[in-house]
Design a protein around this motif. Sequence first.
Motif, PDB file in Angstrom:
ATOM      1  N   GLN A 212      -9.965  -4.001  -3.428  1.00 39.49           N
ATOM      2  CA  GLN A 212     -10.879  -4.203  -4.541  1.00 39.49           C
ATOM      3  C   GLN A 212     -11.562  -2.909  -4.951  1.00 39.49           C
ATOM      4  O   GLN A 212     -12.222  -2.867  -5.990  1.00 39.49           O
ATOM      5  CB  GLN A 212     -11.939  -5.254  -4.171  1.00 39.49           C
ATOM      6  N   ILE A 213     -11.447  -1.882  -4.144  1.00 34.37           N
ATOM      7  CA  ILE A 213     -11.947  -0.559  -4.484  1.00 34.37           C
ATOM      8  C   ILE A 213     -10.825   0.451  -4.273  1.00 34.37           C
ATOM      9  O   ILE A 213      -9.773   0.113  -3.714  1.00 34.37           O
ATOM     10  CB  ILE A 213     -13.192  -0.182  -3.651  1.00 34.37           C
ATOM     11  N   ILE A 214     -11.041   1.692  -4.688  1.00 35.76           N
ATOM     12  CA  ILE A 214      -9.989   2.698  -4.622  1.00 35.76           C
ATOM     13  C   ILE A 214      -9.656   3.014  -3.165  1.00 35.76           C
ATOM     14  O   ILE A 214     -10.550   3.323  -2.372  1.00 35.76           O
ATOM     15  CB  ILE A 214     -10.438   3.975  -5.349  1.00 35.76           C
ATOM     16  N   PRO A 215      -8.391   2.931  -2.766  1.00 34.95           N
ATOM     17  CA  PRO A 215      -8.019   3.282  -1.383  1.00 34.95           C
ATOM     18  C   PRO A 215      -8.307   4.751  -1.095  1.00 34.95           C
ATOM     19  O   PRO A 215      -8.206   5.613  -1.970  1.00 34.95           O
ATOM     20  CB  PRO A 215      -6.514   2.980  -1.346  1.00 34.95           C
ATOM     21  N   ARG A 216      -8.650   5.019   0.156  1.00 33.51           N
ATOM     22  CA  ARG A 216      -8.955   6.385   0.581  1.00 33.51           C
ATOM     23  C   ARG A 216      -7.743   7.113   1.135  1.00 33.51           C
ATOM     24  O   ARG A 216      -7.799   8.326   1.368  1.00 33.51           O
ATOM     25  CB  ARG A 216     -10.058   6.360   1.644  1.00 33.51           C
ATOM     26  N   GLY A 217      -6.647   6.411   1.347  1.00 35.54           N
ATOM     27  CA  GLY A 217      -5.444   7.050   1.862  1.00 35.54           C
ATOM     28  C   GLY A 217      -4.351   6.026   2.088  1.00 35.54           C
ATOM     29  O   GLY A 217      -4.611   4.817   2.196  1.00 35.54           O
ATOM     30  N   ILE A 218      -3.100   6.510   2.168  1.00 37.09           N
ATOM     31  CA  ILE A 218      -1.946   5.647   2.389  1.00 37.09           C
ATOM     32  C   ILE A 218      -0.975   6.359   3.314  1.00 37.09           C
ATOM     33  O   ILE A 218      -1.021   7.574   3.487  1.00 37.09           O
ATOM     34  CB  ILE A 218      -1.230   5.277   1.070  1.00 37.09           C
ATOM     35  N   SER A 219      -0.087   5.583   3.917  1.00 40.25           N
ATOM     36  CA  SER A 219       0.971   6.102   4.783  1.00 40.25           C
ATOM     37  C   SER A 219       2.132   5.116   4.736  1.00 40.25           C
ATOM     38  O   SER A 219       1.939   3.930   4.427  1.00 40.25           O
ATOM     39  CB  SER A 219       0.466   6.280   6.219  1.00 40.25           C
ATOM     40  N   MET A 220       3.335   5.601   5.047  1.00 39.24           N
ATOM     41  CA  MET A 220       4.498   4.717   5.018  1.00 39.24           C
ATOM     42  C   MET A 220       5.534   5.193   6.026  1.00 39.24           C
ATOM     43  O   MET A 220       5.568   6.369   6.408  1.00 39.24           O
ATOM     44  CB  MET A 220       5.105   4.656   3.611  1.00 39.24           C
ATOM     45  N   THR A 221       6.372   4.257   6.454  1.00 42.52           N
ATOM     46  CA  THR A 221       7.487   4.533   7.349  1.00 42.52           C
ATOM     47  C   THR A 221       8.528   3.450   7.140  1.00 42.52           C
ATOM     48  O   THR A 221       8.331   2.524   6.333  1.00 42.52           O
ATOM     49  CB  THR A 221       7.027   4.591   8.809  1.00 42.52           C
ATOM     50  N   TRP A 222       9.620   3.514   7.856  1.00 38.47           N
ATOM     51  CA  TRP A 222      10.676   2.514   7.741  1.00 38.47           C
ATOM     52  C   TRP A 222      11.025   2.001   9.134  1.00 38.47           C
ATOM     53  O   TRP A 222      10.882   2.690  10.125  1.00 38.47           O
ATOM     54  CB  TRP A 222      11.915   3.079   7.048  1.00 38.47           C
ATOM     55  N   THR A 223      11.483   0.757   9.170  1.00 36.04           N
ATOM     56  CA  THR A 223      11.764   0.098  10.435  1.00 36.04           C
ATOM     57  C   THR A 223      12.918  -0.873  10.246  1.00 36.04           C
ATOM     58  O   THR A 223      13.334  -1.166   9.120  1.00 36.04           O
ATOM     59  CB  THR A 223      10.522  -0.654  10.940  1.00 36.04           C
ATOM     60  N   SER A 224      13.424  -1.392  11.360  1.00 41.84           N
ATOM     61  CA  SER A 224      14.500  -2.372  11.309  1.00 41.84           C
ATOM     62  C   SER A 224      13.943  -3.734  10.934  1.00 41.84           C
ATOM     63  O   SER A 224      12.802  -4.075  11.258  1.00 41.84           O
ATOM     64  CB  SER A 224      15.211  -2.447  12.657  1.00 41.84           C
TER      65      SER A 224
END
Length: 489
Positions: A212-224
């Motif tokens: 509901q407010i601006i995110p302060r950071g993000i991250s991503m990865t991949w998995t099975s």
Amino acid sequence: MKPTVTTEGKTAHLSYKLPHRIHTAKIYPLKAPNGSTIILYGHETGVGVLWRGGRPLKKSAPPPKQAPKPPPKVNGTSSSAIVLIDSDDEDTPTKAVPQPPPKAEFEDEEEELDPDQPYPSVVQQLRLALNTAVLHIAIPDIPEVSAIRPADSVPTIFSKKIVFTVACADCSVRVISLPLSPPTDATKQLPPSTKARWGEEVLKIPTHAGHQIIPRGISMTWTSRAHPTFEEETDNDNMDLDGEEDDTSTPGRRSTRRKQSRSHAGTGAATEGWDVLVASHSTEVGGLLKIWRFKLTDTSVSASTPITAYRTLTLPAPATRVAFNTAQSPKRRHSQILIADAAGIARVYDPFAPPNRKQRVASATDSGGYVALFRSTFDRSQTNTSPTLARRKSILDAAWVADGQGILALLVDGEWGIWDIERTGPNPPSDPSAFSVRGYLGTWDESRSNNSPSSPKKQNKLVPMTPNTRRTREEHLFRGTSSSPGAPT
């Protein structure tokens, strides 16, 4: 696009002038088919992509001249033709399927660089309009295919598409995929209103499922996509997932118990398929972390309807850094998330961790928990402070090191240190939450030369009374100072 080059000694700084403000920038881990380095940056209205270096695009030939139009027909001067219309063809027209952009063609050799300025030029660039400012960009760690890492152990989409996640000023989080190859000049001539003219696909997380407010950071990865199994781990793991871990149970001992079971999400990945994990955090309700899990196909990122968060965590304090482990599938720790906050606490959360003894039902929805916790040193610069009022140093930033087996933290006073999660390094400290290696940034002094956790002597603090002074000191820490005689370099 030519860069402005500034040299200082043996160091060259290249800068490119752009018509808009840049909020963030990332270098994609894979190169384009023509050998270009791909640079992603977020600006005021969307995302920009640069293809730098490599083989340039072939220059398209000018369009052929149009043949002269035939003279207009006049009644009685031309033979009339009878047109037969087959009624079977009068079916309901089908929807037009968007055609993929034309495939780019490249020169056989890379461009010849100027000996005076041997810097590769920008082969192609594009700006993907999202109608909102992009504040954060996250990219997955993608290994290069080799004899050690076969192609079937990496999602196929990474060999064809650029996959990344953005957090925008409208509080949205979007997963975007673009062709890995740069677009042709003919594609850039298409009108901006053309749908998916770059071949892009944008998966937007709706507001009700996001922040509901601006995110302060993000991250991503991949998995099975295959779910991990923890039959042996479930009986051995007796940790308290509420953050009140037993200090006698060190992270090293817990990791040793986890080594008894190496069943993992990567088993059978070639047949089960792959997913992408996205984590974002904000200051909602004092600290909120959301994790999403989307399906990866050979050419796109898809989500089931309705989109809901895979995991939602309420944090004890707003996070300063959230990052997935840099280890890659099929390593068991690849899905672990580092959560560091300003209170001086660094936690490691695993969305696939088995339930502890307090949670007897071991299902996919019940899995997930904290697997390690570390604390920064106390701030002892003020000698008059009561021990009961002592506070830990805030964590400005933190990152995974040593293939995800350690955590590097930068504290607010310039102290840095490495937490050894597996406790496999030489001379591990008796306190499992203490730094195995530590030091200071900035000017050296005798009070920091010993190995004591802190010193009562006066130090160059980064926590002054006014916010303006604090911001100036923090910028000074990250940017450094100009070199002068007698100063360390």
